[in-house]
Scaffold this motif. Sequence first.
Motif, short mmCIF file in Angstrom:
data_model
loop_
_atom_site.label_atom_id
_atom_site.label_comp_id
_atom_site.label_asym_id
_atom_site.label_seq_id
_atom_site.Cartn_x
_atom_site.Cartn_y
_atom_site.Cartn_z
N SER A 169 0.79 -1.21 -0.07
CA SER A 169 -0.14 -0.07 0.01
C SER A 169 0.65 1.15 0.10
CB SER A 169 -0.81 -0.15 1.32
OG SER A 169 -0.21 0.12 2.55
N ARG A 170 2.08 1.31 0.55
CA ARG A 170 2.99 2.29 0.47
C ARG A 170 3.29 2.87 -0.81
NH1 ARG A 170 8.52 0.51 1.18
NH2 ARG A 170 8.70 -1.58 0.89
N TYR A 171 3.10 1.93 -1.87
CA TYR A 171 3.37 2.34 -3.11
C TYR A 171 2.17 3.06 -3.89
CZ TYR A 171 7.47 -0.51 -2.66
OH TYR A 171 8.63 -1.18 -2.15
N HIS A 172 1.02 3.12 -2.96
CA HIS A 172 -0.06 4.05 -3.58
C HIS A 172 -0.44 4.83 -2.25
CE1 HIS A 172 -3.01 4.39 -6.63
NE2 HIS A 172 -3.27 3.01 -7.09
N PRO A 173 0.11 5.84 -2.28
CA PRO A 173 -0.38 7.10 -1.21
C PRO A 173 -1.82 7.57 -1.37
CG PRO A 173 1.22 7.68 -2.63
CD PRO A 173 1.24 6.50 -3.13
N GLU A 174 -2.24 7.60 -2.68
CA GLU A 174 -3.33 8.20 -2.99
C GLU A 174 -4.62 7.14 -2.14
OE1 GLU A 174 -1.56 7.29 -5.19
OE2 GLU A 174 -0.90 9.09 -6.36
N VAL A 175 -4.28 5.81 -2.27
CA VAL A 175 -5.21 5.01 -1.77
C VAL A 175 -5.13 5.01 -0.07
CG1 VAL A 175 -6.11 2.72 -1.65
CG2 VAL A 175 -5.37 3.73 -3.82
N VAL A 176 -3.86 5.08 0.26
CA VAL A 176 -3.87 5.11 1.72
C VAL A 176 -4.33 6.23 2.12
CG1 VAL A 176 -1.89 5.13 3.65
CG2 VAL A 176 -1.70 3.70 1.26
#
Length: 206
Positions: A119-126
Amino acid sequence: MYNLKLDKFKGHEGYEGVKRWLEHIEKTFRVLQSQGNLPFERWVETTSWFLGKESASWWEQEVCHLTPEERADWEVFKQLFRKRFVPPQYIDRKKQEFTELKQGKLTVNEYYRRFTDLSRYHPEVVANPVEMLCRFRLGTKKKWRSMATTTPCDSYQEFYEILLRIEDSEDMPSESEEEGKDDNQRKDDKGKGQASQGPRKTQSFK
């Protein structure tokens, strides 16, 4: 500092090299800080000593656009450092892994750790707890997902805890299985008892 054998960062190590180098630097600095030898606000400045020609030139340009507080902020440095030296293709691949992640044969713990790590590669979702919960839920086993959705929750961490309880309950033997084991055990014990008696000996009165 140079006696610590810290390698210089040359700028072409790739993602794994960036990760290992930063982790080694950070671990070393934490030890020095705990000994009172390196205050936190000196971490970025000290790290610049171990930058190669290319990476040092990059940091000098970045510094021109930062405030004095940002220049000494270790988290700011790490964020900019990764952004510059981690290949964009790698980030895109990890984002896709995160989007397509399914639990499959993974345990709940394994799936949770994998989901959190990617998830850290997708900060927008986090940044969106509702989206994180939705994605985590969709990746779980269909049977467990149906069972877990009967319990309300607000985050994927809460949904993970519900799944743990479901997994534990499925691993526990049912009452019928326990009774079957008890019956089999009694039969085995009875058989062993009979087998141990052996042939009867008749007493001779001669």
